[in-house]
Design a protein around this motif. Structure first.
Motif, PDB file in Angstrom:
ATOM      1  N   GLU A   1       2.766 -89.897 -37.027  1.00  0.00           N
ATOM      2  CA  GLU A   1       2.774 -90.874 -38.208  1.00  0.00           C
ATOM      3  C   GLU A   1       3.302 -92.229 -37.653  1.00  0.00           C
TER       4      GLU A   1
ATOM      5  N   ARG B   1       7.140 -76.591 -41.913  1.00  0.00           N
ATOM      6  CA  ARG B   1       6.233 -76.209 -42.922  1.00  0.00           C
ATOM      7  C   ARG B   1       6.338 -74.741 -43.459  1.00  0.00           C
TER       8      ARG B   1
ATOM      9  N   ILE C   1       5.758 -80.774 -44.728  1.00  0.00           N
ATOM     10  CA  ILE C   1       6.453 -80.703 -45.940  1.00  0.00           C
ATOM     11  C   ILE C   1       7.026 -79.306 -45.808  1.00  0.00           C
TER      12      ILE C   1
ATOM     13  N   HIS D   1       0.701 -97.686 -39.130  1.00  0.00           N
ATOM     14  CA  HIS D   1       2.128 -96.910 -39.192  1.00  0.00           C
ATOM     15  C   HIS D   1       3.010 -97.538 -38.346  1.00  0.00           C
TER      16      HIS D   1
ATOM     17  N   ASP E   1      -3.893 -82.616 -39.230  1.00  0.00           N
ATOM     18  CA  ASP E   1      -3.905 -83.712 -40.508  1.00  0.00           C
ATOM     19  C   ASP E   1      -3.177 -83.091 -41.663  1.00  0.00           C
ATOM     20  N   LYS E   2      -2.492 -82.064 -41.360  1.00  0.00           N
ATOM     21  CA  LYS E   2      -1.334 -81.658 -42.505  1.00  0.00           C
ATOM     22  C   LYS E   2      -0.245 -82.188 -42.732  1.00  0.00           C
ATOM     23  N   PRO E   3       0.463 -82.603 -43.622  1.00  0.00           N
ATOM     24  CA  PRO E   3       1.930 -83.184 -43.797  1.00  0.00           C
ATOM     25  C   PRO E   3       3.063 -82.157 -43.250  1.00  0.00           C
TER      26      PRO E   3
ATOM     27  N   LYS F   1       9.775 -83.847 -47.757  1.00  0.00           N
ATOM     28  CA  LYS F   1       8.855 -84.683 -46.518  1.00  0.00           C
ATOM     29  C   LYS F   1       9.323 -85.114 -45.556  1.00  0.00           C
TER      30      LYS F   1
ATOM     31  N   SER G   1       9.202 -87.148 -41.689  1.00  0.00           N
ATOM     32  CA  SER G   1       8.324 -88.005 -41.003  1.00  0.00           C
ATOM     33  C   SER G   1       8.260 -87.580 -39.511  1.00  0.00           C
TER      34      SER G   1
ATOM     35  N   LYS H   1       5.767 -79.574 -36.526  1.00  0.00           N
ATOM     36  CA  LYS H   1       5.399 -79.525 -37.770  1.00  0.00           C
ATOM     37  C   LYS H   1       5.188 -77.994 -38.481  1.00  0.00           C
TER      38      LYS H   1
ATOM     39  N   LYS I   1      13.526 -88.390 -40.371  1.00  0.00           N
ATOM     40  CA  LYS I   1      12.398 -88.766 -39.341  1.00  0.00           C
ATOM     41  C   LYS I   1      12.908 -88.507 -38.081  1.00  0.00           C
TER      42      LYS I   1
END
Length: 759
Positions: free
Chosen positions: A465, A712, A437, A502, A433-435, A443, A445, A708, A696
């Motif tokens: 997403e 991060r 980034i 989405h 559930d974390k973006p 950010k 996608s 991800k 993206k």
């Protein structure tokens, strides 16, 4: 010479084992070239020596007893130089080495030709004469051609277990590596368990008259019922490890046995008076030939499924079927052709990896392995089955390599990698559930590629997403005809609804090349450069318009549809497709549907589109780089071909330059660009793409959390600086070295990037 060559190759191909192959070669060469001696030395990779394995003209008692060092004698010279050595008086040559007891004292002239397979010298073929003369160009050319053609046969004979081991000495060299193609990612260490078919279809006579047709038919139907039961039980054994959509693969097997398919055709032949075993083998042979001739890689792999079913039915007919074997925990199942039904015979939890000599990433067993998380290597054509049985193996599903007879240092390295992977997977679970980034707040996608409903469920579980690529050809393959507008709309609506709000990017029908439909066979000499993708759909607007209306109809009220066009090579193709899309929108609006115009994009997957990226970007709403096809087209490499799979790399400078050119051109018009394919799901590739400017990335669901995690822990600044450095080099190995050095210098965890800190 050509006629003689063909005859020898044919005989060698039909020989039963390595000894027979070697004997045939030496005797036929001596006979047809009318020379006094023909001998064949094979290289023992453990002892690093050339051992005499066959001769016609010298002392046969010396076979297996005499040998030469790796660089010793004329044989060693031909092997080390990897070229023919043609001498009119070999015994007076500085490199000549006398072998007592061989009986070559009276032979003067010698021609030694290396036998090379996949850049490895397997042995040396030698001819000799009593008289002092150089062999002519025709004789040398004949021997070179023969050696090149028999190299693969010798390698396969050694690998298939007809002799004790990969090398005739029965030994596997330290740190041996056998190459295949990636079937399912992951690394595993376990003990090899050889899986063999229960019956041999080739050993059965195709025709044999019978008098009691009813009894023969009953025996076949009984065998058919037994196989149905076996397959059902195999599916049940794997039920806990698979989702319903994946268990459906076993229903495909059962469907092949029905009266309107394989079963009915066999019964028809039995009723014509042929015995059941021969009728079965004849039908299986016909099916195999039909599937093998298909250009589509997925459908071609169905020949394996048909062959597996035939072997199972035959084993029951021959009454030699045995109960499933219990294998110990930690087994690496290896075989000439591993199938889903074989896997279903074992306790799935006991299998840590799979290796098949045949097959590709499109094989059903590879699909199941990916679903079950079992590291798998396909197409390992040179795997020495019998020599590896009971031995410890390392299976690297990321690279498509299998390792054997490792030194303690190498073994410990792989064991640590296995543990690291377990810890890494466990540590990624909290990122759902974390973006995505970066450390400097950039950010990214992350979206997924889908085709089956099982892909959708996994994608949701991992926090995707949206969908960057929905392969619409997958549902087309489940029909025996073109699906109707309403049938398609129902399938597309399901995808759009699950991911709403989405976006879901649906690629229009992309068949041809490595994908075809059973009801639209496409036979071409060069399918990858032929009738495929947008070329087919523009040639068949009646098919294209139905699909477009189905997509648009499915999007009503959800408004999260994006349409992507495959295999675009010119502006005119894009403009024609856009016209048909807008025509479809107007038709549906006239029918009273409230259709919101979707974004229209183009897949950049051929060099022509790369160099037209700026013009294409001006004509559409978004671009998406199809990295797998683009890499293959740029490098001219089929990544499913184990002979050249090593040459396939998205980090090749030419490929990276293409990616950079595309994003730079798209920026001129502020057109969004995504990347879908393996490079997007590779940690190093993802960082390089981010550094180039891509925002993206679309990947398989299994890679999402891993990507991800690396995003991060990375900064955009670092990624940009890394790109600047790698774009200045001209060699892939240097690219990899720079990436490793920079990641290490920045204190990042190399394990997250799939990079080993030592060799």
């Amino acid at each position: 010479m050509l006629t003689i060559l063909r005859k020898i190759i044919q005989e060698v191909s039909n020989a039963g084992n390595l000894d027979a192959i070697l004997h045939l070669i030496t005797s036929r060469v001596k006979q047809n070239l009318e020379v006094d001696v023909c001998s064949l030395f094979l290289f023992d990779f453990e002892e690093r020596r050339y051992v005499l394995m066959s001769t016609d003209g010298l002392n046969k008692r010396a076979i297996g007893q005499v040998s030469l060092g790796e660089t010793e004698g004329i044989v060693g010279l031909a092997g080390s130089r990897e070229e023919p050595i043609n001498l009119e008086d070999a015994q007076n040559h500085a490199e000549f080495h006398y072998l007592p007891g061989l009986g070559e004292d009276k032979f003067k002239s010698m021609l030694a030709v290396p036998i090379i397979h996949q850049r490895k010298v397997l042995g040396v073929l030698v001819i000799q004469n009593i008289d002092t003369r150089k062999f002519n160009e025709s004789e040398e050319a004949f021997l070179v051609t023969l050696s090149a053609q028999i190299a693969g046969t010798i390698a396969q004979a050694e690998a298939s277990g007809v002799v004790e081991g990969k090398h005739f000495s029965g030994q596997i060299a330290f740190n041996s590596r056998f190459d295949g193609v990636r079937g399912a990612s992951g690394i595993a260490v376990g003990i090899a368990y050889v899986c063999t078919p229960s019956a041999d279809l080739k050993s059965v006579s195709l025709t044999k008259a019978i008098t009691d047709i009813d009894t023969e038919e009953q025996a076949f139907m009984k065998a058919l019922d037994a196989v149905r039961e076996d397959i059902s039980k195999a599916g049940e054994r794997l039920a806990d490890a698979l989702r319903p959509e994946e268990r459906a693969l076993f229903d495909v097997y059962l469907g092949m046995l029905e009266d309107h398919a394989l079963g009915g055709e066999v019964v028809k032949r039995i009723r014509e008076g042929n015995w059941a075993q021969g009728s079965l083998c004849e039908v299986i042979k016909g099916y195999e030939q039909h599937f093998n001739e298909m250009e589509d890689a997925y459908l071609r792999e169905r020949a394996s499924d048909i062959r597996d079913l035939g072997q199972r039915v035959l084993s029951h007919l021959q009454k030699n079927h045995s109960a499933p074997t219990e294998i110990p925990y930690g087994a690496v199942v290896i075989g000439e052709e591993v199938n889903p039904s074989m896997l279903g015979e074992f306790q799935a939890r006991n299998v840590v990896a799979l290796v098949s000599m045949q097959g590709s990433a499109n094989s059903h067993i590879a699909i199941l392995s990916r679903a079950m998380g079992i590291p798998t290597v396909m197409g390992a054509v040179d795997l020495p089955l019998r020599a590896l049985e009971g031995k410890e193996l390392v299976v690297d599903g990321y690279s498509g390599h299998v390792y054997a007879n490792l030194t303690d240092e190498k073994r410990n390295l792989f064991l640590q990698l296995v543990e690291d992977e377990k810890l890494l997977v466990k540590g990624l679970e909290n990122l759902k559930d974390k973006p995505a980034i970066t450390t400097d707040n950039h950010k990214m996608s992350l979206v997924v590629n889908t085709g089956l409903m099982s892909d959708v469920v996994r994608s949701q579980d991992l926090g995707a997403e949206g969908v960057g690529l929905y392969r619409t050809e997958v549902p087309f393959m489940t029909f025996g005809r073109f699906p109707s507008e309403i049938e398609q709309a129902e399938i597309y609506r399901q995808q759009l609804s699950i991911f709403a709000p989405h976006p879901v990017t649906m690629r229009t029908l992309d068949i041809g090349g490595d994908k075809s439909l059973p009801y639209l066979p496409i036979v071409e000499d060069n399918p990858f450069l032929g009738w495929r993708g947008i070329r087919i759909t523009l040639d068949h607007p009646e098919v294209f318009l139905v699909q477009l209306r189905a997509m648009l109809r499915a999007s009503e009220g959800l408004n999260n549809l994006k349409i992507m066009l495959p295999m675009i090579t010119s502006i005119s193709e894009l403009q024609t497709a856009k016209y048909l899309i807008h025509r479809s929108i107007n038709e549906l609006r006239e029918d009273g549907l409230e259709i919101v115009e979707p974004e229209i994009g183009v897949m950049i997957e051929v060099p022509a589109a790369v160099y037209q990226a700026h013009h294409l970007a001006k004509e559409c709403d978004f671009l998406s780089v199809g990295s797998n096809d683009l890499t293959q087209y740029i490098l001219a490499v089929d990544r499913n071909n184990p002979r050249v799979a090593e040459l396939y790399s998205s980090l090749h400078p030419a490929v990276l330059m293409s990616f950079k050119h595309i994003i730079d051109q798209a920026k001129l018009t502020n057109t969004p660009v995504s990347v879908c394919g393996e490079i997007a799901g590779d940690p190093v590739g993802a960082i390089l793409l981010m550094g180039m400017g891509y925002q993206k990335l679309s990947m398989n669901a299994a890679s999402l959390l891993k990507i991800k995690a690396v995003i991060r822990e990375t900064s955009l600044t670092f990624a940009q600086q890394l790109v600047e450095k790698v774009m200045k080099v001209d060699d892939e190995s240097i690219v990899q070295a720079i990436v490793k050095a920079e990641l290490k210098r920045s204190g990042m965890n190399l394990k997250h990037f799939g990079i080993r800190d030592s060799n």
